[in-house]
Structure formats: structure tokens, C-alpha cells
Design an enzyme around this catalytic site. Structure first.
Site, PDB file in Angstrom:
ATOM      1  N   ASP A   1      -7.011  10.297  -6.453  1.00 40.59           N
ATOM      2  CA  ASP A   1      -7.441   9.573  -7.254  1.00 40.59           C
ATOM      3  C   ASP A   1      -6.417   9.548  -8.372  1.00 40.59           C
ATOM      4  O   ASP A   1      -6.034   8.361  -9.065  1.00 40.59           O
ATOM      5  CB  ASP A   1      -8.788   9.903  -7.930  1.00 40.59           C
ATOM      6  CG  ASP A   1      -9.687   9.537  -6.851  1.00 40.59           C
ATOM      7  OD1 ASP A   1      -9.695   8.932  -5.819  1.00 40.59           O
ATOM      8  OD2 ASP A   1     -11.063  10.307  -7.171  1.00 40.59           O
TER       9      ASP A   1
ATOM     10  N   ASN B   1      -4.430  12.793   0.631  1.00 39.39           N
ATOM     11  CA  ASN B   1      -5.849  13.120   0.229  1.00 39.39           C
ATOM     12  C   ASN B   1      -6.338  14.458   1.188  1.00 39.39           C
ATOM     13  O   ASN B   1      -6.946  15.494   0.674  1.00 39.39           O
ATOM     14  CB  ASN B   1      -6.914  12.245   0.559  1.00 39.39           C
ATOM     15  CG  ASN B   1      -7.091  10.929  -0.343  1.00 39.39           C
ATOM     16  OD1 ASN B   1      -7.167  11.481  -1.520  1.00 39.39           O
ATOM     17  ND2 ASN B   1      -7.230   9.703   0.066  1.00 39.39           N
TER      18      ASN B   1
ATOM     19  N   ASP C   1       0.832  -1.092  -0.005  1.00 39.07           N
ATOM     20  CA  ASP C   1       0.075   0.126   0.038  1.00 39.07           C
ATOM     21  C   ASP C   1       1.015   1.283   0.029  1.00 39.07           C
ATOM     22  O   ASP C   1       2.007   1.162   0.217  1.00 39.07           O
ATOM     23  CB  ASP C   1      -1.048   0.028   0.957  1.00 39.07           C
ATOM     24  CG  ASP C   1      -0.384   0.347   2.467  1.00 39.07           C
ATOM     25  OD1 ASP C   1       0.740   0.454   2.648  1.00 39.07           O
ATOM     26  OD2 ASP C   1      -1.220   0.184   3.402  1.00 39.07           O
TER      27      ASP C   1
ATOM     28  N   GLU D   1      -6.045   2.393  -0.676  1.00 38.71           N
ATOM     29  CA  GLU D   1      -4.760   2.064  -1.625  1.00 38.71           C
ATOM     30  C   GLU D   1      -3.913   0.983  -1.276  1.00 38.71           C
ATOM     31  O   GLU D   1      -2.627   1.179  -1.650  1.00 38.71           O
ATOM     32  CB  GLU D   1      -3.947   3.505  -0.852  1.00 38.71           C
ATOM     33  CG  GLU D   1      -3.421   3.361   0.675  1.00 38.71           C
ATOM     34  CD  GLU D   1      -4.368   3.641   1.821  1.00 38.71           C
ATOM     35  OE1 GLU D   1      -3.993   3.901   2.658  1.00 38.71           O
ATOM     36  OE2 GLU D   1      -5.802   3.712   1.398  1.00 38.71           O
TER      37      GLU D   1
ATOM     38  N   HIS E   1      -9.144  14.845  -2.713  1.00 36.14           N
ATOM     39  CA  HIS E   1      -9.183  13.519  -3.155  1.00 36.14           C
ATOM     40  C   HIS E   1      -8.987  13.304  -4.539  1.00 36.14           C
ATOM     41  O   HIS E   1      -8.703  12.313  -5.005  1.00 36.14           O
ATOM     42  CB  HIS E   1     -10.797  13.051  -2.913  1.00 36.14           C
ATOM     43  CG  HIS E   1     -10.970  12.847  -1.306  1.00 36.14           C
ATOM     44  ND1 HIS E   1     -10.483  11.619  -0.694  1.00 36.14           N
ATOM     45  CD2 HIS E   1     -11.335  13.527  -0.181  1.00 36.14           C
ATOM     46  CE1 HIS E   1     -10.660  11.650   0.635  1.00 36.14           C
ATOM     47  NE2 HIS E   1     -11.194  12.967   1.013  1.00 36.14           N
TER      48      HIS E   1
END
Length: 306
Positions: free
Chosen positions: A198, A189, A181, A225, A194
Site C-alpha cells: 500500500d 506484498n 503496472d 497495481e 500488504h
């Protein structure tokens, strides 16, 4: 040293019986092509006729919805001995077997796990009777793509993990997985929004899929993630090398969003199939535990499960 109980012996017998039944059932399966990349992922085309055509035309035996494929692209032919050949039919974009472009109208004999590329679609060839055909039986039955990253989702991953685990166990082949991760992703974020998060997720999956994922591998978004990579035919040393390449790629890549470079690194855990591991979930948990070791050990590193 403790002696095995009656319950342990019964469990072993049941597992052996189940495996024997699955192998017998696999022997009854015809040769097939499995969509590894393309739509629908995991779908199987059984080679049930002596000659079958691959193409975009709905009337052909193996019809694939891919605008880069010719209407009648390639032809498969089988013989009495179980051999299968593929021949390009003069397609616009060519037919490739293991990245080698075929000469039109000249048949090429396929071998187990050959990768056939037509247009943007990749199919894996499995001869008749292969155990893997059976294990992949349910993978094409539902939507298996993560909508954001366009790689496999958790549902497909868990099905594929079970299938690959059984296959490796039955055939005594190497199998490893990488669980990883992104470090401090919540901070990305919270700091940049956000949409920036993304962007990072989409960028990182494109990077890894393009540079570090073989056609036969399964690369999936586990959630948030978190990502998992299934590596058939790799032991822990080989999988750790792949994991280190991924870690370096992420660390050195310039993630730039709206003119700002975002700090992105990854922590990774590696686990390989050993004789004492009895379930796919146990293997996944071992990789997850190794990932936790990378996190607690300072992040941006690879840890191999012991």
C-alpha cells in the site's frame, strides 16, 4: 480490395448522425468550469449569469468546499460577445490562470482550456458550445476517487476515456494513453507485507501526479497495481517520452519502508488514436497489448503499440 457492405455504410451514417446531434446539442451549452482537481471531481459549473462569484461561502454562485479558498475569492463576468473574464477579489491565497498569479481587481480574459487554480482546486474553462462540455456531462455524478491512492478510479477513467476519445475523434486532435503496472508487485506484498505494498502504491501515485501529470490529464488506478494516464493533445512519440520519464522516475526513486528499500520498477504500454480505431475500448486494448509486450520483453521498459 473488399467493398464496404450495406451494413458498414449504415453504421457510418448512424455514427455521422449521432455526432451531428451531439455537436448540435453542444452548441446549446453555456460556458462552464469543470473541476479537474478537487471535490467533486468532474463537476461542471455553468456560467449562466453575467456575473458569478467563486468562493467557499455557500451563498456564492460557484461554491467550492476548499479551506484554502476565500469566502469570496474571484469573480467571473461575461459579455454579449461570449467573452468571459476572471478577476481576483483580494483573496488570501490568490487566483492563478495557467500558473500565473492574477493581480487583484484586474480582469483577465479566459481562453479555451485555461486552467484556473483557487486554493487547492483546479478548474478548466470551456467556452460556450464546446463539444467537451457535453462529453463531461456525467463525470460528476458519482464518487470517482480511489480510496487508497486518492487519484481517479476505474469508473471515472472509463467515462473520461469515452469522453476524450469522442472529443479527439470529432475535432481530429491527437490523443494517447499510457497503460502501466508495477513489476513483480505480488513479490513485494508477499515479502514485505500488504502494508508495504500500500505504501508503494501511494508513493508512486504521488510521484507521478506531482512530476508527470498535467492539470488537463486524467490519471487513474485501473485496479491492483495497474494505472492508466490519458494524454490529450499528445501523439505516440510525445506519450512515449512521458512514459519513459515515468519509468525512470519509478526505477530511480528510493522506496523505503520500515528501513528497507523495496525493489520497484514499472512496465508501460503506449497507444495513440488513429483513424482506423473506432472505439475507446479498442484504444485501451492496444495500450494493454503494448504493456504485455513490455512484460514479455523483459519488464521495466516502454512499448508503443503498432
Amino acid at each position: 480490395m473488399s467493398c464496404p457492405s450495406d451494413a458498414d455504410e449504415k453504421t457510418t451514417v448512424l455514427k455521422d448522425d449521432t455526432l451531428k446531434k451531439e455537436m448540435q446539442k453542444a452548441k446549446e451549452q453555456a460556458a462552464c468550469l469543470i473541476i479537474i482537481r478537487g471535490t467533486p471531481q468532474g463537476h461542471r459549473f455553468f456560467l449562466s449569469q453575467n456575473e458569478m462569484t467563486i468562493g467557499r461561502d455557500p451563498s456564492v454562485e460557484i461554491s467550492i468546499s476548499d479551506q484554502n479558498i476565500s469566502r469570496k475569492h474571484a469573480r467571473l463576468a461575461g459579455d454579449a460577445g461570449g467573452n468571459v473574464t476572471i478577476m481576483d477579489m483580494g483573496s488570501s491565497n490568490g487566483t492563478f490562470v495557467n500558473d500565473k498569479k492574477l493581480v487583484p481587481n484586474i480582469p483577465t480574459t479566459l481562453a479555451k482550456e485555461d486552467m484556473i487554480k483557487v486554493g487547492a482546486t483546479i478548474l478548466k474553462f470551456l467556452p460556450a458550445g464546446e463539444l467537451e462540455i457535453l462529453f463531461y456531462g456525467n463525470l460528476g455524478s458519482a464518487a470517482h476517487t480511489d480510496p487508497l491512492t486518492k487519484i481517479y478510479n476505474k469508473g471515472f477513467l472509463l467515462d473520461a476515456l469515452e469522453a476524450e476519445f469522442k472529443r479527439a475523434k470529432a475535432l481530429h486532435t491527437d490523443f494517447s494513453l499510457v497503460f502501466f503496472d508495477l513489476d513483480h508487485f505480488k513479490k513485494v506484498n508477499d515479502t514485505y507485507g500488504h502494508d508495504a505494498g500500500d505504501y508503494v502504491l501511494k508513493e508512486i501515485t504521488t510521484l507521478i501526479r506531482t512530476n508527470h501529470v498535467r492539470p488537463k490529464d486524467v490519471f487513474a488506478r485501473y485496479g491492483g497495481e495497474e494505472f492508466v494516464l490519458l494524454l490529450g493533445g499528445m501523439n505516440a512519440v510525445m506519450a512515449a517520452e512521458t512514459a519513459e520519464k515515468i519509468r525512470t522516475t519509478v526505477e530511480t526513486h528510493a522506496f523505503v519502508y520500515e528501513g528497507k528499500r523495496l525493489p520497484v520498477t514499472a512496465s508501460l504500454g503506449v497507444a495513440e488514436l488513429r483513424a482506423d480505431i473506432e472505439s475507446a475500448q479498442t484504444l485501451l486494448k492496444l495500450a494493454d497489448k503494448a504493456l504485455y509486450g513490455s512484460k514479455t520483453g523483459g519488464r521495466n521498459r516502454v512499448t508503443v503499440a503498432t
